[in-house]
Design an enzyme around this catalytic site. Structure first.
Site, PDB file in Angstrom:
ATOM      1  CD  GLU A   3      -1.168   1.272   3.289  1.00 27.71           C
ATOM      2  OE1 GLU A   3      -2.282   1.594   2.889  1.00 27.71           O
ATOM      3  OE2 GLU A   3      -0.626   1.781   4.270  1.00 27.71           O
ATOM      4  CG  HIS A  49      -1.624   5.318   2.315  1.00 31.78           C
ATOM      5  ND1 HIS A  49      -1.887   6.672   2.265  1.00 31.78           N
ATOM      6  CD2 HIS A  49      -0.880   5.113   3.432  1.00 31.78           C
ATOM      7  CE1 HIS A  49      -1.317   7.268   3.305  1.00 31.78           C
ATOM      8  NE2 HIS A  49      -0.699   6.349   4.030  1.00 31.78           N
TER       9      HIS A  49
END
Length: 271
Positions: A39, A68
């Site tokens: 991520e 994210h």
């Protein structure tokens, strides 16, 4: 089954270290399954489809995400077509992508990988415990699947510990991500599930959790937004955890941390 989980990949330094090292690790550790958290792989924020393909080419089987997940807008239109990328299962219904993936190895064995995100000090998502329970209701460890790996992307150690205990005996490995700091508590819980509070990050540890020191420190000193954080680009360390499971039960036989390169004291599983 021999499983390697690598913690959050941060920026160019982290992803290049993974792409250089992972092919050799697959051979020397005789790995059956590799899961990585990606991520932060794209410039420290999110995951691009192109970088995901690079990670798959290097030997990753599944890439998990976290808070994210949607920083790279190009992933939103791609994730439904790529089942090897999974986002937290406790995002609300209708969110693109899937929260779990079923992997079939070349010899026919199956592994289930689940990604959830904690709620303590994080985004207010749906209940991660219920999300995991709903997925596991469709699978049975040691019967329909030979391994279950759960990535709990969470801030609070307490929430990660709770998830480990709730899933003890129902998962092969429960491992935390998100804090970018490897913990020293890898162990096998009483019911046979391997656990580690946080796998750490694959990135430059001469940093503030993978980001350049000066900009990150300035935010703490001034309590004001400053320049955009950028990933540190020094020599990266790999950090993760390896588990060997019993195919008959799906439970862990052995567990050990993996750290290599960069600033961290190296350790490699010896089984």
């Amino acid at each position: 089954m021999r499983i390697l989980f690598l913690g959050d990949i941060v920026g160019r330094a982290g992803r290049e270290a993974v792409m250089v090292s992972l092919p050799g690790l697959r051979r020397t550790l005789r790995l059956d399954l590799v899961v990585v958290n990606g991520e932060n792989a794209s410039h420290g924020f999110g995951l691009s489809p192109a970088i995901a393909q690079d990670l798959f080419a290097a030997g990753a089987d599944i890439v998990t995400l976290g808070n994210h997940a949607w920083d790279r807008k190009d992933l939103i239109g791609h994730i439904d077509a790529e089942p090897r990328i999974i986002r937290p299962a406790n995002y609300p219904p209708g969110t693109p992508g899937q929260g779990s993936a079923l992997v079939t190895l070349v010899d026919g064995r199956k592994a289930l990988v689940i990604n959830v995100m904690g709620r303590q000090f994080m985004d207010a998502l749906d209940d991660p415990f219920r999300a995991v329970a709903d997925i596991l209701a469709r699978h049975r460890l040691g019967v329909t699947v030979q391994a279950v790996v759960v990535d709990i992307h969470a801030e609070a150690s307490s929430e990660k510990w709770a998830m480990g205990h709730v899933l003890d005996g129902r998962a092969s490995l429960v491992v935390g991500t998100h804090t970018h700091t490897p913990t020293a508590d890898h162990r096998i819980l009483p019911g046979g599930t391997a656990f580690q509070t946080d796998a750490g990050m694959c990135g430059d540890y001469d940093s503030v959790i993978g980001m350049g020191k000066d900009a990150a420190i300035a935010r703490f000193l001034r309590r004001m937004p400053g320049e955009r954080l950028q990933p540190a680009e020094g020599q990266a360390s790999l950090a993760g955890i390896m588990v060997e499971t019993d195919d008959a039960t799906g439970l862990a036989r052995r567990v050990a941390p993996l750290r290599m390169g960069g600033l961290l004291a190296p350790t490699t599983p010896d089984f």
